[in-house]
Write a protein that holds these residues in place. Structure first.
Motif, PDB file in Angstrom:
ATOM      1  N   ASN A 154      19.095  78.258  38.342  1.00  0.00           N
ATOM      2  CA  ASN A 154      19.242  79.527  39.068  1.00  0.00           C
ATOM      3  C   ASN A 154      17.930  80.247  39.328  1.00  0.00           C
ATOM      4  O   ASN A 154      17.860  81.079  40.222  1.00  0.00           O
ATOM      5  CB  ASN A 154      20.194  80.456  38.305  1.00  0.00           C
ATOM      6  CG  ASN A 154      21.589  79.882  38.229  1.00  0.00           C
ATOM      7  OD1 ASN A 154      21.991  79.103  39.078  1.00  0.00           O
ATOM      8  ND2 ASN A 154      22.325  80.241  37.192  1.00  0.00           N
ATOM      9  N   ASN A 155      16.879  79.967  38.573  1.00  0.00           N
ATOM     10  CA  ASN A 155      15.616  80.693  38.712  1.00  0.00           C
ATOM     11  C   ASN A 155      14.638  80.046  39.691  1.00  0.00           C
ATOM     12  O   ASN A 155      13.474  80.438  39.728  1.00  0.00           O
ATOM     13  CB  ASN A 155      14.948  80.855  37.341  1.00  0.00           C
ATOM     14  CG  ASN A 155      15.771  81.735  36.419  1.00  0.00           C
ATOM     15  OD1 ASN A 155      16.541  82.583  36.869  1.00  0.00           O
ATOM     16  ND2 ASN A 155      15.615  81.534  35.125  1.00  0.00           N
ATOM     17  N   ARG A 156      15.097  79.069  40.457  1.00  0.00           N
ATOM     18  CA  ARG A 156      14.208  78.379  41.397  1.00  0.00           C
ATOM     19  C   ARG A 156      14.758  78.467  42.822  1.00  0.00           C
ATOM     20  O   ARG A 156      15.961  78.415  43.041  1.00  0.00           O
ATOM     21  CB  ARG A 156      14.058  76.917  41.000  1.00  0.00           C
ATOM     22  CG  ARG A 156      13.267  76.708  39.738  1.00  0.00           C
ATOM     23  CD  ARG A 156      13.101  75.217  39.452  1.00  0.00           C
ATOM     24  NE  ARG A 156      12.131  74.987  38.406  1.00  0.00           N
ATOM     25  CZ  ARG A 156      12.411  74.971  37.110  1.00  0.00           C
ATOM     26  NH1 ARG A 156      13.642  75.181  36.698  1.00  0.00           N
ATOM     27  NH2 ARG A 156      11.468  74.730  36.226  1.00  0.00           N
ATOM     28  N   HIS A 157      13.828  78.540  43.779  1.00  0.00           N
ATOM     29  CA  HIS A 157      14.186  78.455  45.193  1.00  0.00           C
ATOM     30  C   HIS A 157      14.568  77.005  45.479  1.00  0.00           C
ATOM     31  O   HIS A 157      13.885  76.081  45.046  1.00  0.00           O
ATOM     32  CB  HIS A 157      12.986  78.881  46.041  1.00  0.00           C
ATOM     33  CG  HIS A 157      13.208  78.672  47.494  1.00  0.00           C
ATOM     34  ND1 HIS A 157      12.770  77.549  48.148  1.00  0.00           N
ATOM     35  CD2 HIS A 157      13.833  79.438  48.422  1.00  0.00           C
ATOM     36  CE1 HIS A 157      13.112  77.629  49.419  1.00  0.00           C
ATOM     37  NE2 HIS A 157      13.760  78.764  49.609  1.00  0.00           N
ATOM     38  N   LYS A 158      15.660  76.797  46.211  1.00  0.00           N
ATOM     39  CA  LYS A 158      16.149  75.443  46.461  1.00  0.00           C
ATOM     40  C   LYS A 158      16.038  75.075  47.936  1.00  0.00           C
ATOM     41  O   LYS A 158      16.462  75.827  48.800  1.00  0.00           O
ATOM     42  CB  LYS A 158      17.605  75.330  46.011  1.00  0.00           C
ATOM     43  CG  LYS A 158      17.785  75.467  44.519  1.00  0.00           C
ATOM     44  CD  LYS A 158      19.247  75.720  44.188  1.00  0.00           C
ATOM     45  CE  LYS A 158      19.423  76.364  42.856  1.00  0.00           C
ATOM     46  NZ  LYS A 158      18.855  77.692  42.735  1.00  0.00           N
ATOM     47  N   GLU A 159      15.477  73.893  48.161  1.00  0.00           N
ATOM     48  CA  GLU A 159      15.514  73.268  49.477  1.00  0.00           C
ATOM     49  C   GLU A 159      16.385  72.045  49.326  1.00  0.00           C
ATOM     50  O   GLU A 159      16.398  71.411  48.273  1.00  0.00           O
ATOM     51  CB  GLU A 159      14.121  72.834  49.936  1.00  0.00           C
ATOM     52  CG  GLU A 159      13.218  73.966  50.338  1.00  0.00           C
ATOM     53  CD  GLU A 159      11.883  73.454  50.878  1.00  0.00           C
ATOM     54  OE1 GLU A 159      11.886  72.720  51.882  1.00  0.00           O
ATOM     55  OE2 GLU A 159      10.854  73.802  50.276  1.00  0.00           O
ATOM     56  N   LYS A 160      17.092  71.694  50.393  1.00  0.00           N
ATOM     57  CA  LYS A 160      17.957  70.527  50.333  1.00  0.00           C
ATOM     58  C   LYS A 160      17.574  69.495  51.383  1.00  0.00           C
ATOM     59  O   LYS A 160      17.146  69.838  52.482  1.00  0.00           O
ATOM     60  CB  LYS A 160      19.422  70.921  50.524  1.00  0.00           C
ATOM     61  CG  LYS A 160      19.976  71.710  49.362  1.00  0.00           C
ATOM     62  CD  LYS A 160      21.463  71.892  49.502  1.00  0.00           C
ATOM     63  CE  LYS A 160      22.000  72.597  48.250  1.00  0.00           C
ATOM     64  NZ  LYS A 160      23.461  72.684  48.298  1.00  0.00           N
ATOM     65  N   ASP A 191       7.664  75.429  38.853  1.00  0.00           N
ATOM     66  CA  ASP A 191       8.194  76.632  38.200  1.00  0.00           C
ATOM     67  C   ASP A 191       9.052  77.497  39.117  1.00  0.00           C
ATOM     68  O   ASP A 191       9.901  78.255  38.648  1.00  0.00           O
ATOM     69  CB  ASP A 191       7.043  77.488  37.645  1.00  0.00           C
ATOM     70  CG  ASP A 191       6.338  76.807  36.487  1.00  0.00           C
ATOM     71  OD1 ASP A 191       6.941  75.902  35.881  1.00  0.00           O
ATOM     72  OD2 ASP A 191       5.186  77.180  36.197  1.00  0.00           O
ATOM     73  N   LYS A 192       8.826  77.400  40.445  1.00  0.00           N
ATOM     74  CA  LYS A 192       9.517  78.296  41.366  1.00  0.00           C
ATOM     75  C   LYS A 192      10.423  77.592  42.379  1.00  0.00           C
ATOM     76  O   LYS A 192      11.280  78.221  42.979  1.00  0.00           O
ATOM     77  CB  LYS A 192       8.493  79.137  42.131  1.00  0.00           C
ATOM     78  CG  LYS A 192       7.678  80.050  41.238  1.00  0.00           C
ATOM     79  CD  LYS A 192       6.672  80.828  42.042  1.00  0.00           C
ATOM     80  CE  LYS A 192       5.843  81.700  41.102  1.00  0.00           C
ATOM     81  NZ  LYS A 192       4.799  82.419  41.778  1.00  0.00           N
ATOM     82  N   ASN A 193      10.212  76.305  42.617  1.00  0.00           N
ATOM     83  CA  ASN A 193      10.890  75.599  43.704  1.00  0.00           C
ATOM     84  C   ASN A 193      11.485  74.274  43.243  1.00  0.00           C
ATOM     85  O   ASN A 193      11.030  73.677  42.274  1.00  0.00           O
ATOM     86  CB  ASN A 193       9.901  75.300  44.834  1.00  0.00           C
ATOM     87  CG  ASN A 193       9.287  76.551  45.390  1.00  0.00           C
ATOM     88  OD1 ASN A 193       9.968  77.365  45.989  1.00  0.00           O
ATOM     89  ND2 ASN A 193       7.986  76.725  45.172  1.00  0.00           N
ATOM     90  N   MET A 194      12.476  73.822  44.006  1.00  0.00           N
ATOM     91  CA  MET A 194      13.010  72.473  43.813  1.00  0.00           C
ATOM     92  C   MET A 194      13.561  71.957  45.128  1.00  0.00           C
ATOM     93  O   MET A 194      13.993  72.738  45.981  1.00  0.00           O
ATOM     94  CB  MET A 194      14.067  72.432  42.711  1.00  0.00           C
ATOM     95  CG  MET A 194      15.294  73.238  42.952  1.00  0.00           C
ATOM     96  SD  MET A 194      16.614  73.083  41.686  1.00  0.00           S
ATOM     97  CE  MET A 194      15.790  72.680  40.209  1.00  0.00           C
TER      98      MET A 194
END
Length: 151
Positions: free
Chosen positions: A19-25, A68-71
């Protein structure tokens, strides 16, 4: 960016890690989950090259990149499926045998057998009187043919 390994799968992360990371798909057709080398684009327009070193298929929820911020996560587009719902072990054995003779790959979720839509399978199911429905659904893994010959 070149991706050479899968970091993890979202099902293995704790909620706070997710939940604490910005997600790209990256949206893939289920058939492309078996491709170890491919060029893809995220839903944010970022181009990636995938060149997996390990001989494994991609799965829905696989994480290609994480800091730390993105996935960047694999998601799968819906497939046109036949959801077969046998009422007995006899019906299950009958349809499994028939589809096996046709070398059709299947997946199982709970008490349902999933195969990709084929009008000939619809005719077979109707002929055998086995309950089924046609549905657009996401699968977690690719439909994989098992190598076999009748030689």
């Amino acid at each position: 960016m070149i991706i050479e390994k899968v970091v993890a799968n979202i099902k293995d992360l704790k909620p706070e890690e997710l939940n604490n990371r910005h997600k790209e798909k990256v949206f893939l057709e289920s058939a492309h989950l078996v491709k170890r080398i491919q060029r893809v684009e995220t839903d944010h327009g970022r181009e990636l090259g995938i060149r997996l070193k390990d001989p494994r298929d991609l799965e829905a929820g696989d994480i290609l990149y994480m800091d730390d911020k993105n996935m960047i996560i694999i998601d799968v587009l819906s497939d046109d499926l036949l959801i077969i719902q046998p009422r007995s072990i006899f019906e299950m054995g009958t349809i499994a045998h028939q589809l096996g003779n046709r070398h059709l790959p299947a997946q199982f979720e709970a008490d349902e057998m999933l195969v990709q839509y084929d009008y000939l399978v619809v005719e077979l199911l109707e002929e055998l009187g086995i309950p089924f429905k046609r549905e657009e659904r996401k699968v977690k893994k690719a439909f994989r043919h098992i190598g076999h010959s009748h030689g």
